[in-house]
Design a protein around this motif. Structure first.
Motif, PDB file in Angstrom:
ATOM      1  N   GLU A 301     -10.070   6.412  48.912  1.00  0.00           N
ATOM      2  CA  GLU A 301     -11.336   5.755  48.587  1.00  0.00           C
ATOM      3  C   GLU A 301     -11.420   4.375  49.230  1.00  0.00           C
ATOM      4  N   HIS A 302     -10.286   3.743  49.454  1.00  0.00           N
ATOM      5  CA  HIS A 302     -10.286   2.396  50.022  1.00  0.00           C
ATOM      6  C   HIS A 302     -10.823   2.402  51.451  1.00  0.00           C
ATOM      7  N   GLU A 303     -10.364   3.370  52.266  1.00  0.00           N
ATOM      8  CA  GLU A 303     -10.849   3.412  53.650  1.00  0.00           C
ATOM      9  C   GLU A 303     -12.357   3.619  53.686  1.00  0.00           C
ATOM     10  N   GLN A 304     -12.859   4.519  52.855  1.00  0.00           N
ATOM     11  CA  GLN A 304     -14.299   4.750  52.823  1.00  0.00           C
ATOM     12  C   GLN A 304     -15.045   3.473  52.445  1.00  0.00           C
ATOM     13  N   ALA A 305     -14.573   2.786  51.414  1.00  0.00           N
ATOM     14  CA  ALA A 305     -15.228   1.561  50.965  1.00  0.00           C
ATOM     15  C   ALA A 305     -15.217   0.490  52.040  1.00  0.00           C
ATOM     16  N   GLU A 306     -14.089   0.319  52.718  1.00  0.00           N
ATOM     17  CA  GLU A 306     -13.980  -0.700  53.762  1.00  0.00           C
ATOM     18  C   GLU A 306     -14.900  -0.381  54.943  1.00  0.00           C
ATOM     19  N   HIS A 307     -14.976   0.884  55.308  1.00  0.00           N
ATOM     20  CA  HIS A 307     -15.810   1.258  56.449  1.00  0.00           C
ATOM     21  C   HIS A 307     -17.289   1.038  56.135  1.00  0.00           C
ATOM     22  N   ILE A 308     -17.712   1.416  54.942  1.00  0.00           N
ATOM     23  CA  ILE A 308     -19.118   1.236  54.566  1.00  0.00           C
ATOM     24  C   ILE A 308     -19.483  -0.243  54.561  1.00  0.00           C
TER      25      ILE A 308
END
Length: 382
Positions: A301-308
């Motif tokens: 979930e962290h990668e998704q949040a950072e990319h968004i």
């Protein structure tokens, strides 16, 4: 949503061979905002979201979003409004659901981009569906509060442009199409889009755009027919400067640029996988058996949040008209908290994870929980 690598390999030189080129701004409806061509007004860009009302893939199958209720819609649109989203894209096949969603978002002060989707139906059926949706959208429009999107990535989802019986066949065929055939494909695509614009303009008096795939029909499309350049943008670059260079190809039309889709799935490496992140599920030959997440993909979930968060910042710097995250919720990709093989949310682009009462029952009641991306999105907007 298909990989940038496949597009670049498949269509190298095709645009030149087909005689494609840039254009200048054409006449827009009287209620359009001239200032939009320079991007959003002062202040940072607040993100919007795509809201999936369910897509019909064939006449023999139900809508992809099986469960639907007015109460659920109002709760979810209320959550989107609480995120301070200035606008949404409402997409789907059921015109009643699209109209209902549009009205609910308008009541909360959001602008709505209405996008009908009808995959793998005949071109005539798709155009009739588009015209009826445009007619209903026009009844709700007040000035510029409703825009119309003339479908999504038709070269993949509409028969008769790229070879293939269905959109999955057409995706798989992309690497096998001879370069000499691409001018014909682009010609067929442009002919269909001219008809789409014609039927839409007949029924809808506001501004129109199209949900085009970055580096494919976004480049092939004749944007002189539209008021807004609409792009489904899943490109990944290590540096912000590379995004500036990449997005420059859409500025030659001297029209507002709207990012109609962006985002990534919920696993390590999803940002680079981009528009093909969904392709991590194994579907067995037996349709009675459930799909499983392929080995090696780890929920992140962290990668998704950072990319968004990063992409919202980039789009703000680039002064696009707006950016809609794909997507707010996908009840057809439920999260499984204890069995990673069935955690379909890993392959979803959503801010909310869906937890069904009966995991493998598409008609099951569900509840939602925010992912890290939801909180990152809210921090950016608020």
């Amino acid at each position: 949503m298909i990989s940038r690598k496949t597009f670049l390999k498949s269509v190298a030189g095709a645009a030149v061979m087909a005689g494609l080129g840039g254009g200048t701004a054409g006449a827009a409806p009287a209620d359009s905002r001239a200032a939009d061509a320079a991007g959003p007004r002062l202040g940072k860009l607040r993100g919007g979201v795509c809201y999936d009302t369910g897509v019909l893939h064939s006449a023999s199958e139900p809508l992809s979003r099986v469960r639907w209720s007015r109460g659920q819609l109002e709760r979810e649109i209320g959550m989107i409004a609480d995120l301070r989203c200035p606008s949404i894209t409402a997409f789907g096949s059921d015109i009643g659901r699209l109209t209902e969603t549009t009205a609910a978002a308008l009541r909360r002060g959001m602008e709505v981009y209405v996008q009908p989707r009808l995959y793998d139906h005949s071109q005539e059926e798709i155009l009739e569906h588009m015209a009826e949706t445009a007619r209903k959208a026009e009844r709700l429009r007040r000035g510029d509060n409703v825009k119309f999107v003339t479908g999504c990535e038709h070269f993949l989802f509409t028969p008769g442009i790229v070879p293939g019986e269905n959109f999955l066949d057409r995706i798989n065929n992309m690497d096998q199409i001879p370069e000499a055939e691409w001018p014909n494909i682009i010609r067929r695509f442009r002919q269909f889009m001219a008809r789409a614009v014609e039927v839409t303009r007949r029924e809808f008096g506001g501004r129109i755009t199209y949900g085009a795939a970055d580096d494919a029909d976004a480049v092939w499309n004749d944007w002189s027919l539209f008021d807004i350049v609409g792009v489904d943008y899943y490109a990944y670059f290590p540096t912000d400067a590379e995004y500036t260079t990449d997005l420059a190809k859409y500025r030659k039309w001297n029209k507002p640029i709207m990012i109609l889709e962006f985002g990534c799935c919920t696993f390590t490496g999803a940002a680079q996988a981009g528009g093909m992140g969904w392709d991590i599920l194994d579907y067995p030959d037996d349709p009675e058996k459930p799909a499983t997440v392929k080995p090696g993909f780890v929920r992140d979930e962290h990668e998704q949040a950072e990319h968004i968060a990063r992409m919202l910042r980039v789009f703000g710097q680039e002064k696009v008209q707006g950016a809609h995250l794909y997507s707010f919720i996908s009840p057809d990709s439920p999260h499984h908290p204890t069995n990673r093989d069935y955690d379909y949310d890993i392959a979803s682009y959503t801010l909310l994870k869906t937890l069904r009462t009966r995991h493998h029952d598409e008609a099951s009641p569900y509840r939602t929980e925010p992912k890290q991306s939801f909180h990152a999105f809210r921090r950016h907007n608020c």
